[in-house]
Motif scaffolding. Structure first.
Motif, PDB file in Angstrom:
ATOM      1  N   SER A  95     -16.932   5.305  -2.015  1.00  0.00           N
ATOM      2  CA  SER A  95     -17.504   4.550  -3.017  1.00  0.00           C
ATOM      3  C   SER A  95     -18.972   4.987  -3.057  1.00  0.00           C
ATOM      4  CB  SER A  95     -17.345   2.865  -2.806  1.00  0.00           C
ATOM      5  OG  SER A  95     -16.227   2.604  -2.940  1.00  0.00           O
ATOM      6  N   GLN A  96     -19.467   4.700  -4.246  1.00  0.00           N
ATOM      7  CA  GLN A  96     -20.946   4.962  -4.146  1.00  0.00           C
ATOM      8  C   GLN A  96     -21.721   3.580  -4.623  1.00  0.00           C
ATOM      9  OE1 GLN A  96     -23.010   7.146  -7.861  1.00  0.00           O
ATOM     10  NE2 GLN A  96     -23.465   8.619  -6.214  1.00  0.00           N
ATOM     11  N   LEU A  97     -22.716   3.167  -3.715  1.00  0.00           N
ATOM     12  CA  LEU A  97     -23.288   1.896  -3.828  1.00  0.00           C
ATOM     13  C   LEU A  97     -24.850   2.171  -4.129  1.00  0.00           C
ATOM     14  CD1 LEU A  97     -22.685  -0.809  -2.542  1.00  0.00           C
ATOM     15  CD2 LEU A  97     -24.659  -0.205  -1.062  1.00  0.00           C
ATOM     16  N   GLU A  98     -25.302   1.332  -5.081  1.00  0.00           N
ATOM     17  CA  GLU A  98     -26.749   1.222  -5.592  1.00  0.00           C
ATOM     18  C   GLU A  98     -27.189  -0.308  -5.256  1.00  0.00           C
ATOM     19  OE1 GLU A  98     -29.993   2.645  -7.058  1.00  0.00           O
ATOM     20  OE2 GLU A  98     -28.340   3.820  -7.222  1.00  0.00           O
ATOM     21  N   ILE A  99     -28.121  -0.312  -4.901  1.00  0.00           N
ATOM     22  CA  ILE A  99     -29.052  -1.821  -4.595  1.00  0.00           C
ATOM     23  C   ILE A  99     -30.427  -1.496  -5.288  1.00  0.00           C
ATOM     24  CG2 ILE A  99     -29.721  -3.624  -3.340  1.00  0.00           C
ATOM     25  CD1 ILE A  99     -27.869  -2.794  -1.037  1.00  0.00           C
ATOM     26  N   VAL A 101     -34.496  -2.819  -6.805  1.00  0.00           N
ATOM     27  CA  VAL A 101     -35.377  -3.286  -6.011  1.00  0.00           C
ATOM     28  C   VAL A 101     -35.138  -5.086  -6.126  1.00  0.00           C
ATOM     29  CG1 VAL A 101     -36.973  -1.611  -6.397  1.00  0.00           C
ATOM     30  CG2 VAL A 101     -36.884  -3.295  -8.058  1.00  0.00           C
ATOM     31  N   PHE A 102     -34.562  -5.485  -7.156  1.00  0.00           N
ATOM     32  CA  PHE A 102     -34.219  -7.088  -7.223  1.00  0.00           C
ATOM     33  C   PHE A 102     -33.211  -7.340  -6.491  1.00  0.00           C
ATOM     34  CE2 PHE A 102     -36.023  -5.195 -11.222  1.00  0.00           C
ATOM     35  CZ  PHE A 102     -37.350  -5.870 -11.152  1.00  0.00           C
ATOM     36  N   GLY A 103     -32.363  -6.582  -5.818  1.00  0.00           N
ATOM     37  CA  GLY A 103     -31.029  -6.815  -4.988  1.00  0.00           C
ATOM     38  C   GLY A 103     -29.661  -6.914  -5.549  1.00  0.00           C
ATOM     39  N   THR A 104     -29.869  -6.510  -6.985  1.00  0.00           N
ATOM     40  CA  THR A 104     -28.385  -6.154  -7.730  1.00  0.00           C
ATOM     41  C   THR A 104     -27.849  -5.192  -7.111  1.00  0.00           C
ATOM     42  OG1 THR A 104     -29.725  -7.120  -9.746  1.00  0.00           O
ATOM     43  CG2 THR A 104     -27.491  -6.141  -9.927  1.00  0.00           C
ATOM     44  N   VAL A 105     -26.566  -5.392  -6.779  1.00  0.00           N
ATOM     45  CA  VAL A 105     -25.595  -4.549  -6.129  1.00  0.00           C
ATOM     46  C   VAL A 105     -24.626  -4.014  -7.035  1.00  0.00           C
ATOM     47  CG1 VAL A 105     -23.877  -4.151  -4.106  1.00  0.00           C
ATOM     48  CG2 VAL A 105     -25.719  -5.729  -3.671  1.00  0.00           C
ATOM     49  N   SER A 106     -24.503  -2.698  -7.172  1.00  0.00           N
ATOM     50  CA  SER A 106     -23.611  -1.929  -7.978  1.00  0.00           C
ATOM     51  C   SER A 106     -22.845  -1.012  -7.090  1.00  0.00           C
ATOM     52  CB  SER A 106     -24.215  -1.174  -9.177  1.00  0.00           C
ATOM     53  OG  SER A 106     -24.988  -2.058  -9.962  1.00  0.00           O
ATOM     54  N   SER A 128     -31.896   5.238   1.424  1.00  0.00           N
ATOM     55  CA  SER A 128     -31.998   5.690   0.002  1.00  0.00           C
ATOM     56  C   SER A 128     -30.827   5.412  -0.833  1.00  0.00           C
ATOM     57  CB  SER A 128     -32.345   7.088   0.004  1.00  0.00           C
ATOM     58  OG  SER A 128     -33.570   7.450   0.580  1.00  0.00           O
ATOM     59  N   PHE A 129     -31.076   5.213  -2.214  1.00  0.00           N
ATOM     60  CA  PHE A 129     -29.756   4.915  -3.142  1.00  0.00           C
ATOM     61  C   PHE A 129     -29.998   5.733  -4.175  1.00  0.00           C
ATOM     62  CE2 PHE A 129     -30.564   0.646  -1.066  1.00  0.00           C
ATOM     63  CZ  PHE A 129     -29.212   0.412  -0.323  1.00  0.00           C
TER      64      PHE A 129
END
Length: 179
Positions: A95-99, A101-106, A128-129
């Motif tokens: 999977s590819q994960l992104e967080i 600067v506000f803490g929202t996880v995708s 790094s995201f």
């Protein structure tokens, strides 16, 4: 005159002794089975800290299933530096994960709905995201993102199969908190 001799049964041949022996053997077998169950299949661990607050409390006793399939959203126990750590899986391998600067996880471009966290924050992070999660690995985060040390730190990283204890399936409050 004919003399009949009556042989007394020894204590070890008495029905009472045989019943007691059966009960003792049943207890030994049951205890052995339970010890094997709680050692090799469903170990018991104690959670310490506040990284999983408000979901878990410090000192809470958890039962972990080594055989359960782990998926996103599950709480797992794993080893890090010879310690047992408990965190929530937010993404699995490939999977590819992104967080942000506000803490929202995708995950894979889709924002996670996380009702179990009180404050969204990026917290302690040196990755790094976007971050690509290797196969057979789990990206874990604490529910208390302000203080949790988790996969956002390269020292801990993703949880691989060899570090995984299993999925938390049951929790008990410490006896002091029972009212």
């Amino acid at each position: 005159m004919i003399k009949l001799s009556v042989k007394k049964k020894s204590f070890f041949q008495s029905p009472m002794f045989k019943r007691a022996l059966k009960i003792v053997l049943i207890v030994i077998v049951a205890a052995s089975l339970l010890m094997n169950l709680f050692t090799f299949i469903m170990p018991v661990v104690r959670y310490y800290g506040n990284s999983m607050s408000p979901t878990l409390d410090d000192g809470q006793i958890l039962i972990v299933n080594k055989m359960a399939e782990v998926k996103s959203g599950d709480i797992i126990a794993f080893y890090y530096n010879n310690k047992v750590i408990v965190r929530r899986v937010v993404a699995t391998g490939n999977s590819q994960l992104e967080i942000d600067v506000f803490g929202t996880v995708s995950v894979n471009g889709k924002e996670l709905v996380e009702p179990y966290i009180e404050n969204k924050t990026l917290g302690q992070c040196n990755l790094s995201f976007p971050y690509n999660i290797p196969a057979n690995s789990y990206f874990v985060l604490g529910d208390n993102r302000d203080v949790a040390m988790d996969s956002r730190l390269s020292e801990i990283g993703v949880v691989t199969e060899d570090r995984l204890i299993g999925k938390v399936v049951f929790s008990l409050k410490p006896f002091e908190s029972i009212e």
